[in-house]
Design an enzyme around this catalytic site. Structure first.
Site, PDB file in Angstrom:
ATOM      1  N   HIS A  83       0.852  -1.184   0.000  1.00  0.00           N
ATOM      2  CA  HIS A  83       0.000   0.000   0.000  1.00  0.00           C
ATOM      3  C   HIS A  83       0.889   1.236   0.000  1.00  0.00           C
ATOM      4  O   HIS A  83       1.868   1.303   0.727  1.00  0.00           O
ATOM      5  CB  HIS A  83      -0.897   0.031   1.241  1.00  0.00           C
ATOM      6  CG  HIS A  83      -1.755   1.257   1.305  1.00  0.00           C
ATOM      7  ND1 HIS A  83      -2.925   1.393   0.577  1.00  0.00           N
ATOM      8  CD2 HIS A  83      -1.591   2.427   1.959  1.00  0.00           C
ATOM      9  CE1 HIS A  83      -3.445   2.581   0.802  1.00  0.00           C
ATOM     10  NE2 HIS A  83      -2.661   3.231   1.635  1.00  0.00           N
ATOM     11  N   ASP A 162     -16.327   0.883   5.899  1.00  0.00           N
ATOM     12  CA  ASP A 162     -15.303   1.893   5.631  1.00  0.00           C
ATOM     13  C   ASP A 162     -15.780   2.857   4.556  1.00  0.00           C
ATOM     14  O   ASP A 162     -15.573   4.068   4.648  1.00  0.00           O
ATOM     15  CB  ASP A 162     -13.988   1.241   5.192  1.00  0.00           C
ATOM     16  CG  ASP A 162     -12.998   2.309   4.745  1.00  0.00           C
ATOM     17  OD1 ASP A 162     -12.606   3.119   5.588  1.00  0.00           O
ATOM     18  OD2 ASP A 162     -12.658   2.364   3.551  1.00  0.00           O
ATOM     19  N   ARG A 169     -16.574  11.113   6.697  1.00  0.00           N
ATOM     20  CA  ARG A 169     -15.365  11.826   7.155  1.00  0.00           C
ATOM     21  C   ARG A 169     -14.987  12.901   6.150  1.00  0.00           C
ATOM     22  O   ARG A 169     -14.550  13.997   6.513  1.00  0.00           O
ATOM     23  CB  ARG A 169     -14.205  10.835   7.309  1.00  0.00           C
ATOM     24  CG  ARG A 169     -14.347   9.929   8.515  1.00  0.00           C
ATOM     25  CD  ARG A 169     -13.405   8.748   8.416  1.00  0.00           C
ATOM     26  NE  ARG A 169     -12.024   9.127   8.323  1.00  0.00           N
ATOM     27  CZ  ARG A 169     -11.076   8.432   7.689  1.00  0.00           C
ATOM     28  NH1 ARG A 169     -11.367   7.284   7.120  1.00  0.00           N
ATOM     29  NH2 ARG A 169      -9.841   8.866   7.641  1.00  0.00           N
ATOM     30  N   SER A 184      -9.018   2.557   8.438  1.00  0.00           N
ATOM     31  CA  SER A 184      -9.630   2.535   7.115  1.00  0.00           C
ATOM     32  C   SER A 184      -8.762   1.735   6.133  1.00  0.00           C
ATOM     33  O   SER A 184      -9.238   0.824   5.443  1.00  0.00           O
ATOM     34  CB  SER A 184      -9.815   3.990   6.643  1.00  0.00           C
ATOM     35  OG  SER A 184     -10.040   4.056   5.281  1.00  0.00           O
ATOM     36  N   LYS A 188      -9.381  -2.594   4.849  1.00  0.00           N
ATOM     37  CA  LYS A 188      -9.490  -3.028   3.447  1.00  0.00           C
ATOM     38  C   LYS A 188      -8.369  -4.001   3.085  1.00  0.00           C
ATOM     39  O   LYS A 188      -8.574  -4.962   2.358  1.00  0.00           O
ATOM     40  CB  LYS A 188      -9.454  -1.808   2.525  1.00  0.00           C
ATOM     41  CG  LYS A 188     -10.758  -1.017   2.592  1.00  0.00           C
ATOM     42  CD  LYS A 188     -10.698   0.258   1.782  1.00  0.00           C
ATOM     43  CE  LYS A 188      -9.864   1.311   2.449  1.00  0.00           C
ATOM     44  NZ  LYS A 188     -10.027   2.662   1.982  1.00  0.00           N
TER      45      LYS A 188
HETATM   46  N1  URA Z   1      -6.965   6.208   2.305  1.00  0.00           N
HETATM   47  C1  URA Z   1      -7.895   5.383   2.849  1.00  0.00           C
HETATM   48  O1  URA Z   1      -8.153   4.309   2.319  1.00  0.00           O
HETATM   49  N2  URA Z   1      -8.527   5.773   3.963  1.00  0.00           N
HETATM   50  C2  URA Z   1      -8.254   6.942   4.581  1.00  0.00           C
HETATM   51  O2  URA Z   1      -8.844   7.220   5.599  1.00  0.00           O
HETATM   52  C3  URA Z   1      -7.291   7.800   4.009  1.00  0.00           C
HETATM   53  C4  URA Z   1      -6.657   7.403   2.855  1.00  0.00           C
END
Ligand code: URA
Length: 434
Positions: A83, A162, A169, A184, A188
């Site tokens: 990531h 999420d 948010r 978050s 995932k």
């Molecule tokens: N990327 C995400 O997947 N979630 C966040 O909260 C911020 C960046």
């Protein structure tokens, strides 16, 4: 059950929430019993008062199990992903996923689209004619098993909580909360069924995390969650003051990725791809040292097998392999202009954020989720920070399709490249690890 009001009031007063309260609150939101205004108040309270490690684990767990969690336990191998917190010219996922697969890992990569100045892997992949990032979870599973990797977009089945919380948010000025960003991203990633995550934490002017301190805090929080869910998180901090590599723009970045996969050494891009593969190999005991890992990764890239793997996957996901063998079949803007140096000197700055914003103006990035993308536009950076330059030499090339868009893009680039009269030291790309 307690009143939603009382649970919000506890977080407002910095009283740690019980696991039962967190579960009840989040489940109620998912089922529609709790509405957006009370959840917004909770998000703001978490923004100010954070979550302790126990709360974070429960919060992440609720997001993770709000949807499907992939299970690769029958695979005899390490299931990992990578990531990046997002950058300009950051195409590393594209050569890294097939490289990891070639090295024996299994990579179920679920990526995002570009939003704002930072690009997204999905948009880059979609510049390959026919390539589909919208395949169903069963086919995704099968491809990971059979090819060693697959690259798709976020599906509604993965961490749906999420998705809802992120949207809230986004409009309540609560995105910038480290525990919520960590929960978050990790919910995932954990839903992919991985055992290892390579985190590329970008720091600098073109990055989401502007300071090293905040970047470090985010990385540590993601590692904490990883430990709680038995998933190893490796971290590299990398510089995002200048664009990564030489290509910025979707199709151009695919071409640069192809160079790396075909064994050509592209400074920064090959370096980071190799370093990440070596780090994961070392973590999972596949090599004894990083040096050995780097050698193995480099050999795999030079063998041509990484390119073959990518080509196979692209074709299985609907992509036209001829466009990979013959790049003239990839989308490319039909006009180009070279921007020249006005003086002799050394490149002191190539501002990533300005290039990211200018790409949006050219049509190669988006400001809103629903904006469409022109895959063929972008920039070739001809001179990188630290390089010597003579007056009249090309600093960068703009590939564009509309003269009006070119003019707006140029406004964002006026001060993007700074030339210094005295020598400038090249900055390291890899700033450190955790
Ligand atoms: N990327 C995400 O997947 N979630 C966040 O909260 C911020 C960046």
């Amino acid at each position: 059950m307690r009143l939603f009001y009382d649970i919000i009031a506890d977080k407002r007063d910095n009283i740690a929430l019980s696991d039962e309260d967190i579960s009840y609150f989040l489940e109620s939101y998912l089922t529609g019993q709790l509405n957006d205004y009370q959840m917004s108040a909770m998000l703001m309270a978490v923004y100010f008062n954070s979550l302790n490690d126990r709360e974070l684990k429960t919060w992440t767990s609720k997001m993770l199990y709000s949807g499907k969690v992939l299970d690769f336990s029958d695979i005899d191998g390490f299931v990992v992903d990578k990531h990046s917190t997002g950058g300009v010219g950051d195409k590393i996922s594209i050569p890294l996923a097939p490289l990891l697969a070639e090295l024996g890992f299994f990579v179920p990569m679920i990526s995002g689209r570009g939003l704002g100045p930072t690009g997204g892997t999905l948009d880059k992949l979609e510049s390959i004619p026919g390539f589909s990032v919208n395949i169903d979870v069963d086919k995704f599973h099968k491809l990971v098993r059979e090819v060693g990797f697959s690259m798709i977009g976020q599906t509604a089945e993965i961490a749906p909580l999420d998705k809802r919380l992120y949207a809230l948010r986004d409009v309540t000025a609560t995105v910038e909360s480290i525990p919520m960003i960590a929960a978050s991203i990790m919910s995932k990633k954990l839903a992919e069924g991985i055992r290892g995550l390579m985190l590329d934490l970008k720091v600098g002017k073109g990055a989401f995390m502007k300071t090293f301190e905040r970047g470090k805090k985010l990385a540590q929080t993601m590692q904490t969650i990883g430990n709680q869910f038995d998933t190893h998180v490796d971290v590299l901090f990398t510089n995002m003051d200048e664009p990564l590599g030489y290509a910025v723009g979707n199709s151009l970045e695919i071409m640069e990725s192809l160079d790396v996969m075909q064994g050509r050494y592209v400074p920064q891009v090959s370096e980071l791809t190799i370093e990440m593969a070596a780090t994961l190999m070392k973590t999972f005991g596949m090599v004894k040292s990083l040096e050995e890992g780097r050698e193995k990764a480099e050999t795999a890239l030079k063998s041509g097998k990484v390119y073959e793997k990518f080509r196979t996957l692209a074709e299985l996901q609907g992509g036209d392999p001829r466009s990979l063998d013959d790049r003239s079949r990839l989308p490319m803007a039909n006009k180009k202009v070279e921007i020249k140096a006005a003086s002799d000197g050394f490149i002191a700055e190539v501002d990533a954020l300005s290039f990211g914003k200018a790409l949006i103006q050219l049509g190669g990035g988006r400001l809103r989720q629903e904006d469409s993308i022109d895959p063929g536009v972008g920039f070739i950076i001809n001179k990188k920070v630290g390089e010597k330059v003579s007056r009249g030499e090309t600093l960068y090339t703009i590939c564009y399709s509309s003269a009006a868009k070119l003019e707006t893009a140029k406004e964002y680039l006026e001060d993007a490249v700074v030339i210094s009269g005295s020598e400038v030291l090249k900055k390291d790309l890899i700033l450190g690890n955790l």
